[in-house]
Design a protein around this motif. Sequence first.
Motif, PDB file in Angstrom:
ATOM      1  N   UNK A 129      -1.708  -6.172   1.980  1.00 31.36           N
ATOM      2  CA  UNK A 129      -2.090  -7.258   2.882  1.00 31.36           C
ATOM      3  C   UNK A 129      -3.597  -7.486   2.831  1.00 31.36           C
ATOM      4  N   UNK A 151      -6.461  -9.055   5.554  1.00 32.30           N
ATOM      5  CA  UNK A 151      -6.754  -9.517   6.901  1.00 32.30           C
ATOM      6  C   UNK A 151      -8.213  -9.924   6.980  1.00 32.30           C
ATOM      7  N   UNK A 202      -4.004 -12.218   9.872  1.00 32.75           N
ATOM      8  CA  UNK A 202      -3.344 -11.969   8.606  1.00 32.75           C
ATOM      9  C   UNK A 202      -3.602 -13.144   7.669  1.00 32.75           C
ATOM     10  N   UNK A 259       0.213 -11.657   2.347  1.00 34.12           N
ATOM     11  CA  UNK A 259       1.088 -10.500   2.213  1.00 34.12           C
ATOM     12  C   UNK A 259       1.697 -10.520   0.831  1.00 34.12           C
ATOM     13  N   UNK A 293       4.451 -13.102  -0.399  1.00 36.85           N
ATOM     14  CA  UNK A 293       5.509 -13.513   0.523  1.00 36.85           C
ATOM     15  C   UNK A 293       4.962 -14.230   1.742  1.00 36.85           C
ATOM     16  N   UNK A 294       3.629 -14.254   1.875  1.00 39.57           N
ATOM     17  CA  UNK A 294       3.044 -14.904   3.040  1.00 39.57           C
ATOM     18  C   UNK A 294       1.678 -15.441   2.671  1.00 39.57           C
ATOM     19  N   UNK A 344     -10.298  -6.888   5.588  1.00 36.89           N
ATOM     20  CA  UNK A 344      -9.579  -5.615   5.565  1.00 36.89           C
ATOM     21  C   UNK A 344      -8.329  -5.726   4.717  1.00 36.89           C
ATOM     22  N   UNK A 368       6.832   0.938   4.621  1.00 35.39           N
ATOM     23  CA  UNK A 368       7.903   0.825   5.606  1.00 35.39           C
ATOM     24  C   UNK A 368       7.363   0.096   6.802  1.00 35.39           C
ATOM     25  N   UNK A 369       7.429   0.725   7.963  1.00 34.52           N
ATOM     26  CA  UNK A 369       6.994   0.055   9.190  1.00 34.52           C
ATOM     27  C   UNK A 369       5.503   0.131   9.433  1.00 34.52           C
ATOM     28  N   UNK A 393       1.465   0.299   8.823  1.00 35.49           N
ATOM     29  CA  UNK A 393       0.445  -0.201   7.909  1.00 35.49           C
ATOM     30  C   UNK A 393      -0.776   0.704   7.950  1.00 35.49           C
ATOM     31  N   UNK A 409      -4.816   0.998   6.733  1.00 32.04           N
ATOM     32  CA  UNK A 409      -5.915   0.102   6.428  1.00 32.04           C
ATOM     33  C   UNK A 409      -7.014   0.782   5.624  1.00 32.04           C
TER      34      UNK A 409
END
Lengths: 112, 110
Positions: free
Chosen positions: B33, B35, B45, B48, B55-56, B90, B96-97, B99, B101
């Motif tokens: 990601x 940021x 954000x 991604x 995807x983003x 950043x 997984x869940x 993140x 940094x």
Amino acid sequence: KQEVTQIPAALSVPEGENLVLNCSFTDSAIYNLQWFRQDPGKGLTSLLLIQSSQREQTSGRLNASLDKSSGRSTLYIAASQPGDSATYLCAVSTGGSEKLVFGKGMKLTVNP
Amino acid sequence: ETGVTQTPRHLVMGMTNKKSLKCEQHLGHNAMYWYKQSAKKPLELMFVYSLEERVENNSVPSRFSPECPNSSHLFLHLHTLQPEDSALYLCASSGGSEQFFGPGTRLTVL
């Protein structure tokens, strides 16, 4: 649209106090909630992750709780120390685990 | 150390320059990601990548161009930036869940 609020924006306390940091979010349909710490000019350090199915998580002097239905989380810091001084950020994962929406953070100062 | 590194740590550039920010993760994660953290605003954000595919794209201006050549590396190419783009950028990764940094790149656009 998910919004995350942390109030107050700053807090200054004497060493040794037990602290409660608050986080609220507008949409209860979250995937998980994560608490971070950020020191000045640095990146974020993950403190605790609570999945949406969990009520709380603990790590050392830190305890985080989650009440999804009311849109609230609390980070409890026991016996605060000057080294705890930092900005604490709350973030919720929404629309899948990839998207984190952050609050503005709360700047904590623990005075010796 | 979180296992996510970023270079450079500080960057000063003029509005006509082209520069790149680099992020590397040593955690075996499959998502990365970008940021942006500006003063007085929450972290935003930007992009991604999951399994090296974007995807983003969170409505980011085209003067920011991401690149993910493999699952361990992420770049942010910068060109013709504006002074309001000055911020802490950043990078994060996740498997997984949770993140993780990096330390960030402090960017100043003159």
